[in-house]
Design a protein around this motif. Structure first.
Motif, PDB file in Angstrom:
ATOM      1  N   ALA A 204      36.950  33.246  46.045  1.00 62.62           N
ATOM      2  CA  ALA A 204      37.967  34.007  46.773  1.00 62.62           C
ATOM      3  C   ALA A 204      38.706  34.985  45.868  1.00 62.62           C
ATOM      4  O   ALA A 204      39.467  35.830  46.360  1.00 62.62           O
ATOM      5  CB  ALA A 204      38.962  33.054  47.427  1.00 62.62           C
ATOM      6  N   MET A 205      38.490  34.872  44.557  1.00 59.88           N
ATOM      7  CA  MET A 205      39.236  35.652  43.573  1.00 59.88           C
ATOM      8  C   MET A 205      38.388  36.788  43.007  1.00 59.88           C
ATOM      9  O   MET A 205      37.167  36.743  43.056  1.00 59.88           O
ATOM     10  CB  MET A 205      39.707  34.728  42.435  1.00 59.88           C
ATOM     11  CG  MET A 205      40.601  33.592  42.896  1.00 59.88           C
ATOM     12  SD  MET A 205      40.705  32.194  41.715  1.00 59.88           S
ATOM     13  CE  MET A 205      41.424  33.000  40.287  1.00 59.88           C
ATOM     14  N   GLN A 206      39.065  37.775  42.447  1.00 58.05           N
ATOM     15  CA  GLN A 206      38.403  38.833  41.715  1.00 58.05           C
ATOM     16  C   GLN A 206      38.502  38.537  40.213  1.00 58.05           C
ATOM     17  O   GLN A 206      39.365  37.764  39.774  1.00 58.05           O
ATOM     18  CB  GLN A 206      39.055  40.192  41.988  1.00 58.05           C
ATOM     19  CG  GLN A 206      38.815  40.735  43.375  1.00 58.05           C
ATOM     20  CD  GLN A 206      39.384  42.134  43.541  1.00 58.05           C
ATOM     21  OE1 GLN A 206      39.823  42.763  42.582  1.00 58.05           O
ATOM     22  NE2 GLN A 206      39.376  42.633  44.768  1.00 58.05           N
ATOM     23  N   THR A 207      37.631  39.153  39.445  1.00 53.98           N
ATOM     24  CA  THR A 207      37.724  39.047  37.992  1.00 53.98           C
ATOM     25  C   THR A 207      39.123  39.476  37.547  1.00 53.98           C
ATOM     26  O   THR A 207      39.630  40.514  37.969  1.00 53.98           O
ATOM     27  CB  THR A 207      36.673  39.948  37.316  1.00 53.98           C
ATOM     28  OG1 THR A 207      35.368  39.523  37.727  1.00 53.98           O
ATOM     29  CG2 THR A 207      36.780  39.879  35.805  1.00 53.98           C
ATOM     30  N   GLY A 208      39.758  38.647  36.717  1.00 53.27           N
ATOM     31  CA  GLY A 208      41.110  38.933  36.240  1.00 53.27           C
ATOM     32  C   GLY A 208      42.193  38.168  36.973  1.00 53.27           C
ATOM     33  O   GLY A 208      43.301  38.019  36.463  1.00 53.27           O
ATOM     34  N   ASP A 209      41.914  37.688  38.197  1.00 50.74           N
ATOM     35  CA  ASP A 209      42.873  36.840  38.906  1.00 50.74           C
ATOM     36  C   ASP A 209      43.004  35.503  38.187  1.00 50.74           C
ATOM     37  O   ASP A 209      42.131  35.101  37.402  1.00 50.74           O
ATOM     38  CB  ASP A 209      42.412  36.593  40.346  1.00 50.74           C
ATOM     39  CG  ASP A 209      42.491  37.837  41.220  1.00 50.74           C
ATOM     40  OD1 ASP A 209      43.126  38.820  40.804  1.00 50.74           O
ATOM     41  OD2 ASP A 209      41.899  37.816  42.326  1.00 50.74           O
ATOM     42  N   THR A 210      44.083  34.788  38.470  1.00 45.22           N
ATOM     43  CA  THR A 210      44.301  33.501  37.815  1.00 45.22           C
ATOM     44  C   THR A 210      44.465  32.385  38.842  1.00 45.22           C
ATOM     45  O   THR A 210      44.772  32.624  40.010  1.00 45.22           O
ATOM     46  CB  THR A 210      45.545  33.533  36.901  1.00 45.22           C
ATOM     47  OG1 THR A 210      46.682  33.977  37.661  1.00 45.22           O
ATOM     48  CG2 THR A 210      45.329  34.433  35.704  1.00 45.22           C
ATOM     49  N   PHE A 211      44.259  31.167  38.357  1.00 42.44           N
ATOM     50  CA  PHE A 211      44.376  29.958  39.176  1.00 42.44           C
ATOM     51  C   PHE A 211      45.311  29.001  38.447  1.00 42.44           C
ATOM     52  O   PHE A 211      45.073  28.645  37.289  1.00 42.44           O
ATOM     53  CB  PHE A 211      42.996  29.330  39.360  1.00 42.44           C
ATOM     54  CG  PHE A 211      42.967  28.082  40.213  1.00 42.44           C
ATOM     55  CD1 PHE A 211      43.700  27.987  41.382  1.00 42.44           C
ATOM     56  CD2 PHE A 211      42.163  26.999  39.850  1.00 42.44           C
ATOM     57  CE1 PHE A 211      43.650  26.846  42.182  1.00 42.44           C
ATOM     58  CE2 PHE A 211      42.104  25.855  40.636  1.00 42.44           C
ATOM     59  CZ  PHE A 211      42.850  25.779  41.799  1.00 42.44           C
ATOM     60  N   LEU A 212      46.398  28.603  39.108  1.00 40.27           N
ATOM     61  CA  LEU A 212      47.348  27.646  38.549  1.00 40.27           C
ATOM     62  C   LEU A 212      47.119  26.302  39.217  1.00 40.27           C
ATOM     63  O   LEU A 212      47.270  26.175  40.432  1.00 40.27           O
ATOM     64  CB  LEU A 212      48.788  28.114  38.777  1.00 40.27           C
ATOM     65  CG  LEU A 212      49.881  27.234  38.164  1.00 40.27           C
ATOM     66  CD1 LEU A 212      49.847  27.296  36.638  1.00 40.27           C
ATOM     67  CD2 LEU A 212      51.262  27.649  38.685  1.00 40.27           C
TER      68      LEU A 212
END
Length: 347
Positions: A204-212
């Protein structure tokens, strides 16, 4: 409410995308009970704990002396919110299992203070809870774009609106987004199911997004068990209440007095397992499923696993999904961890 009042309310309420039809909950419950109570050993997924009473009991659990995870997570959030905002570089927060969004305010405040709060995307399977929480957040943070998503972790993560649908054509690439899952919820996924879940999050994320990600850490077994088997018996009532859910929604005739709550630490799998133990030989009828279920005295039905993690395991499982750990924060006692991982391009 008059027609004109309804129009005004509709105009100011945050947008909510609902991917669950009216029959979703009943279909899921029927399928889970049918499969789970036909299995050996029997089991029920923990998502059915949370009817109104179950939610109230869990809120009470989080305030018990024995139940440390909520306090530890909040401690880290309060201490490290500014660092999380800076490290993520995000201006959009998407929260999985957002619930009432209470703890989220700590991060929203930090992101706003850093001048990088633009959008908030709560994701939950309860439409009523999500709509109420989204309204409260929108009221508390004027100018914040709030877009909720009502959906299921296993099917709808690909619908997270991390991109700004209102951005003009030709606009510059968006800033990174931060997706988060707090509360140690990831521990409720079995080791067999966690990779698919983490892959879906990364997808669901793009390159560079983060997951906490919030994870409870491995520690003394006595403390772990006490957190799930408190002296006041609140967790026992919470566990047994799932049988009341089945009685009410499926017409079942579970006798709550014929089952006892158990919590044990499985050292080999490094998880807490909550169970309901049948106190006698009995037969339960579930009319909505045209199903009868036999229990022998002493038989145990699993209602939850809550995996506990070691830092190296967190890194490995996130890394396998293309999420590279940037920072990991723990509380002063080393009970709990918040991990920030960045989505990298897969080769």
């Amino acid at each position: 409410m008059t027609v004109s009042d309804e129009a005004v309310q509709a105009a100011v309420d945050p947008a909510v995308d609902n991917w669950l039809d009216a029959g979703w909950s009943d279909r899921e419950l029927r399928a889970d009970v049918s499969v789970g109570l036909s299995s050996t050993p029997k089991e029920l997924p923990p998502k059915w704990f949370y009817d109104d009473l179950g939610s109230e009991l869990f809120d009470e659990i989080t305030r018990l002396d024995e139940y440390y995870p909520t306090r530890r997570e909040r401690e880290i959030l309060e201490r490290e919110a500014d660092a999380i905002a800076a490290a993520s570089e995000a201006d959009c927060i998407a929260e999985l299992g957002s619930g009432t969004s209470t703890k989220t305010r700590i991060l929203l405040d930090a992101f706003a203070a850093a001048g990088q709060l633009r959008r908030y995307v709560p994701f939950d399977n309860s439409a009523a809870t999500l709509r109420a929480a989204a309204r409260e957040v929108a009221d508390a943070y004027p100018g914040l774009a709030v877009r909720g998503v009502v959906g299921d972790f296993e099917h709808h993560l690909g619908h997270l609106p991390l991109d700004d649908v209102d951005a003009p054509t030709g606009a510059l690439p968006r800033a990174p987004a931060m997706v988060m899952l707090l509360g140690g919820t990831v521990g409720n996924f079995s080791p067999a199911r966690r990779p698919a879940f983490l892959d879906a999050v990364a997808g669901a994320m793009q390159t560079g997004d983060t997951f906490l990600l919030g994870t409870d850490l491995v520690k003394d077994a006595g403390r772990l068990v006490a957190a799930y088997d408190d002296a006041a018996g609140v967790t026992a009532r919470f566990n047994l209440n799932v049988l009341s859910v089945l009685n009410r929604r499926l017409g079942a005739d579970f006798d709550l007095d014929a089952f006892a709550h158990e919590a044990v630490f499985d050292a080999g799998n490094e998880w807490i397992e909550m169970r309901l133990r049948s106190l006698r030989t009995q037969t339960v009828h579930i009319p909505a499923l045209e199903m009868t279920v036999d229990f022998v005295a002493g038989e145990r039905m699993r209602t939850e696993i809550s995996a506990k993690f070691r830092p190296e395991r967190v890194r490995a499982e996130l890394g396998a999904a293309g999420l590279v750990v940037q920072r990991m924060w723990t509380d002063a006692e080393g009970d709990y961890a918040l991990t920030l991982a960045r989505r990298v391009r897969r080769t």
